[in-house]
Enzyme design. Structure first.
Site, PDB file in Angstrom:
ATOM      1  N   LYS A 282      42.182  -3.740  -1.002  1.00  0.00           N
ATOM      2  CA  LYS A 282      41.926  -4.366   0.306  1.00  0.00           C
ATOM      3  C   LYS A 282      42.807  -5.602   0.395  1.00  0.00           C
ATOM      4  O   LYS A 282      42.604  -6.572  -0.318  1.00  0.00           O
ATOM      5  CB  LYS A 282      40.445  -4.748   0.433  1.00  0.00           C
ATOM      6  N   LYS A 607       0.017   9.724   6.561  1.00  0.00           N
ATOM      7  CA  LYS A 607       0.433   8.330   6.733  1.00  0.00           C
ATOM      8  C   LYS A 607       0.608   7.992   8.214  1.00  0.00           C
ATOM      9  O   LYS A 607       0.274   6.887   8.647  1.00  0.00           O
ATOM     10  CB  LYS A 607       1.720   8.055   5.952  1.00  0.00           C
ATOM     11  N   GLY A 624       5.050  -3.442  -0.787  1.00  0.00           N
ATOM     12  CA  GLY A 624       5.776  -2.372  -1.458  1.00  0.00           C
ATOM     13  C   GLY A 624       6.419  -1.431  -0.462  1.00  0.00           C
ATOM     14  O   GLY A 624       6.345  -0.210  -0.601  1.00  0.00           O
ATOM     15  N   ASP A 646       8.963  -6.293  -0.954  1.00  0.00           N
ATOM     16  CA  ASP A 646       9.289  -5.447  -2.099  1.00  0.00           C
ATOM     17  C   ASP A 646      10.183  -6.240  -3.041  1.00  0.00           C
ATOM     18  O   ASP A 646      10.903  -7.141  -2.611  1.00  0.00           O
ATOM     19  CB  ASP A 646       9.997  -4.167  -1.651  1.00  0.00           C
ATOM     20  N   LEU A 710       1.095   4.150  -1.360  1.00  0.00           N
ATOM     21  CA  LEU A 710       1.506   4.685  -2.664  1.00  0.00           C
ATOM     22  C   LEU A 710       2.228   3.637  -3.496  1.00  0.00           C
ATOM     23  O   LEU A 710       3.267   3.900  -4.107  1.00  0.00           O
ATOM     24  CB  LEU A 710       2.383   5.922  -2.465  1.00  0.00           C
ATOM     25  N   ILE A 712       0.066   0.494  -4.951  1.00  0.00           N
ATOM     26  CA  ILE A 712      -0.772  -0.454  -5.696  1.00  0.00           C
ATOM     27  C   ILE A 712      -0.968  -0.076  -7.157  1.00  0.00           C
ATOM     28  O   ILE A 712      -1.420  -0.894  -7.953  1.00  0.00           O
ATOM     29  CB  ILE A 712      -2.145  -0.658  -5.019  1.00  0.00           C
TER      30      ILE A 712
END
EC number: 3.6.1.74
Length: 868
Positions: A282, A607, A624, A646, A710, A712
């Protein structure tokens, strides 16, 4: 739309039309997209030339009658005049959109007096007329527009502001006396006042260029520049709609060309190892298209560079894409569009590259320095070989230019569809901002002063559509910095507010800086450090080459999307070594295979049903959130503000990509403002809560809901972690707020292992057609479910055959801890209970749902808790 010649001819015929003998016939050139800066530039230029001028004040009331504009106009101090205005023809020049203008032919016909009503539109006009010749006059008008209840509430006040100034208005003092700002609209019009039979289309073009040159002294060069872009576009685009955007100026060179994408880890994961790709360096230059057209050779880049003529027979067109060094007049080609009249845009890059070197030799005939960029075809997936390849490109000392990154080019696709990625060291990732000094006396806590610094705000450009879809709002003080006319356009400035750092638009400029008077300029900047409430920015340079673009009112630094995607490289640094070894943290790298289709659809359906229970809530937190697998569901549910937390920076970077993907490709009834926080949720709840409450606009009372899908199980290592989770949820939720967990149920998993007599280090498997579809490895020896700390290995649909370790979730213990911290259990339910509803939702998917799918799904459930 008529041709300009036809419009002029029609204008001349109107004067011989007896039916129009009582009408006023007007031929006007009207300039579009006029903001205050453009208006002021032209006004001051005309005043400086001491052109004879007059000032008039008028009030025009417009009423719609059977699709016609019926007008009552009072040019002070004369009486009212009633007329209707009828457009006959118009011609729009193919100029860049910010300098665009059109020629309008219209007639004004007297009508009877009519009664005004509440639907009337009132326009107060302060007009300065410059009689620049016997044939033309230029009218510059400051307009205040009022409608409905505004008429009675504001008419008198604005009459005073616009007309009844302390001193008599002249062209020299008018702007100072009325002090126009964002309350007003601005108009620039040229009207023909000569003999109709003497007018030609060439006269119209000449006077148009005269005024445009006042707006931009480089206007004629800009016109040639735009024509060159049209020539290039004619060989790239086949769509008449897209070509029209180029001709109208709505699209420029940057929108026309396939863009090099700043590569993040998430991008690289999708095609690592890059076997088959081409790699080059570059260069620290600017993007440019080298064109040989007839006997001319020029480069179209940030402007038009004419580089010579052959002086011989016209040549067949050759068009090359590359990097241009304006100071040295050097061109380094990396792609080819056309070679000697042969269009190559539908060929793959591996074919185009063969013609590139031939095209370079044609350029060299014009006695300029032109080279083909050095490309290496990557043929090995071995990290050591890849490292040598990348080092040979990036660390090469013999190139005639400085290297600031690496380019990866995908083979096999057409010119417009070729994916090209650039990698640059974090230090070399910069952004271009429009900088404005923060207005004083705003009393905004986030705008706290710092001794020795002056606070400035950083802006980028955004389309009105993206602004709405991302649910953005203007920052405090915005209306003091930008006029209402600018805010009403399709593309306007917005504060730089990335999802992971909403206050990144704050810049504290040192009083001792060598860069003085930066207000209103475009700066190239880099991030040095992220402080608690602001970013420590460093100025790289002032983009003097962009100041003219800024005056047009269509450029405000980087585009918002480009800026945030570039910013990701500060959020998730991508090291040189990872180019060879592959990005670190590849938990989400694997893709689900077809055997999981029905089971995945069932989980998604569940969900979706759960998230719909919190539809239209104001603030929701996702613990999460990963790479945003549920983002579309939140958007469908109309969540107004979503905070995703997260510890995986790479996953969060992918989430931000998805944010833009949803905004540009999917239709949602409601917009969602998305924030992300890079945070390990195992850290103390107090620290995490403080960070969340520092998010710009987050309510003091807390969020409406917390969702964790999905996730904890990562926090079930110890009872202290569970306690910390409960405390965190309590701190982040408003009273009555809800927590929604989906998780693998520890009780059900232990039951399954007992039923199948799976002992320590043994594996339970569910197979289909001799393929292991689901599996759990027992990594604990206790026969009874413990409160925390019992580990299993799980074969996940996206884990490429590898087991990922997680902890069993003792739901009884989890609920007990949450009750201790002020929560009540609302509902607990197994996923298997949703299977009948799923059958109704999609009979076709239900039919391919296997017994293994149903068994696996039965291991999961959801828990809903309410803060007391």
């Amino acid at each position: 739309m008529a041709s300009l010649e036809n419009l002029v001819a029609r204008y001349q015929r109107c004067f011989n039309d007896q039916s129009l003998k009582n009408s006023t016939i007007e031929l006007e050139i009207r300039f579009q997209h006029i903001n205050f800066l453009l208006f002021k530039t032209v006004y001051e230029a005309l005043v400086a030339q001491e052109i004879p001028s007059t000032i008039s004040h008028s009030i025009r009331c417009i009423k719609k009658v059977h699709h016609e504009n019926h007008c009552r106009e009072k040019i002070l101090p004369s009486d009212n005049f009633y007329f209707k205005k009828q457009p006959l023809m118009f011609f729009k020049f193919s100029e860049p959109a910010s300098l665009g203008c059109k020629v309008s032919l219209a007639i004004e016909q007297p009508i009877r007096k009519f009664i005004l009503d509440s639907s009337v539109l009132v326009r107060l006009k302060n007009r300065t007329t410059f009689q620049i010749s016997d044939l033309w006059k230029i009218e510059l008008t400051v307009v205040k527009q009022l409608m409905g209840s505004e008429v009675s509430a504001k008419l008198t006040a604005f009459k005073t502001l616009l007309f009844d100034t302390p001193e008599q208005q002249t062209a020299k003092n008018m702007m100072t006396l009325i002090n126009p700002d964002d309350e007003y609209l601005y108009e620039i019009e040229i009207e023909y006042t000569g003999k109709p039979e003497s007018l030609t289309a060439a006269d119209v073009i000449k006077i148009k260029n005269t005024v445009l040159t006042l707006i931009s002294p480089n206007h004629l060069m800009l016109t040639a520049y735009h024509q060159a872009i049209e020539f290039i576009a004619s060989h790239i685009l086949s769509s008449e709609i897209l070509l029209a955007r180029i001709k109208s100026g709505k699209w420029g060179l940057k929108r026309l060309l396939p863009q090099v994408k700043s590569m993040t880890k998430a991008d690289y994961m999708k095609f690592y190892p890059p076997v088959g790709y081409y790699v080059t360096d570059k260069a620290d230059g600017i993007r440019g298209i080298a064109v040989i057209q007839d006997t001319q050779m020029y480069v179209v880049a940030d402007q038009l560079y004419s580089l010579g003529t052959t002086g011989i027979e016209p040549l067949k067109p050759t068009i090359l894409d590359g990097e241009f060094m304006p100071e040295k007049k050097e061109f380094y080609g990396f792609d080819v569009i056309m070679y000697e009249g042969n269009l190559l845009t539908q060929q793959g890059f591996e074919t185009r590259i063969e013609a590139l070197n031939k095209g370079i030799k044609v350029l060299q005939a014009f006695n300029i320095k032109a080279e083909m960029k050095p490309f290496i075809s990557l043929t090995s997936a071995d990290p050591n070989v890849l490292l040598k390849n990348f080092e040979s490109v990036f660390k090469k000392k013999t190139r005639p230019y400085s290297i600031d990154g690496i380019i990866l080019v995908e083979p096999g696709n057409s010119y417009l569809n070729t994916n090209t990625f650039k990698w640059k060291p974090t230090w070399d990732n910069t952004l271009d901002f429009l900088v404005r000094k923060c207005p004083e006396s705003l009393n905004v806590p986030e705008y706290a002063p710092k001794k020795g610094f002056s606070l400035h705000l950083l802006f980028v450009g955004i389309s009105g559509e993206l602004f709405k879809k991302l649910a953005l709002n203007w920052c405090p003080g915005y209306t003091k910095l930008f006029p209402v006319t600018q805010r009403n356009q399709n593309y306007f400035p917005v504060q730089f507010q990335p999802s992971d750092f909403p206050l990144a638009f704050l810049y504290y400029h040192p009083d001792t800086s060598s860069f003085s008077d930066i207000d209103g300029k475009v700066l190239e900047m880099r991030c040095l450090k992220r402080e608690v409430n602001y970013v420590s920015w460093e100025i790289v340079k002032i983009r003097e080459d962009r100041q003219q673009d800024l005056k047009t009112g269509g450029y405000f630094g980087n585009d918002f999307k480009t800026a945030e995607l570039t910013w990701l490289n500060y959020m998730d640094p991508f090291s040189f070594e990872e180019l060879a070894k592959g990005p670190s943290g590849m938990y989400f790298a694997g893709a689900k295979t077809g055997i999981y289709r029905a089971q995945t659809a069932l989980i998604s359906f569940i969900k979706q049903e759960i998230i719909q229970k919190i539809s239209h809530q104001s603030w929701v937190i996702d613990l999460g959130i990963g790479k945003g697998q549920d983002l579309g569901r939140y958007l469908d549910a109309g969540i107004r503000h979503l905070v995703g937390i997260d510890k995986d920076q790479t996953a969060l970077a992918e989430l931000i990509y998805r944010k833009f993907s949803h905004a540009t490709t999917r239709q949602h009834k409601h917009a969602t403002n998305i924030y992300v926080l890079h945070q390990d949720l195992a850290e103390p709840a107090k620290e995490i809560s403080e960070k969340v409450h520092q998010i710009y606009g987050f309510p003091k009372e807390g969020a409406s809901s917390i969702v964790s899908n999905l996730f904890i199980h990562y926090l079930m290592k110890s009872s202290q972690q569970v306690e910390n989770l409960a405390v965190l949820c309590h701190k982040l939720l408003q009273p009555g707020g809800m927590v929604w967990f989906t998780t693998m149920l520890g009780e059900r998993v232990l039951e399954l292992l007992h039923e199948n007599r799976v002992e320590l280090n043994e594996v339970w498997e569910a197979r289909e057609n001799e393929v292991v579809k689901f599996a759990i490895k027992r990594l604990f020896k206790e026969d009874v479910l413990q409160e925390t700390g019992q580990e299993i290995g799980v074969l996940l649909p996206f884990s490429n055959g590898d087991f990922y370790n997680e902890y069993l979730v003792n739901t009884a213990f989890l609920i007990k801890i949450f009750k201790h911290h002020g929560f009540s259990l609302v509902q607990m339910q197994s996923f298997k209970d949703w299977i009948p509803e799923f059958q109704t939702f999609s009979k076709s998917l239900y039919k391919i749902l296997t017994e293994a799918d149903k068994t696996w799904t039965s291991l999961f459930g959801f828990i809903c808790l309410r803060k007391n």
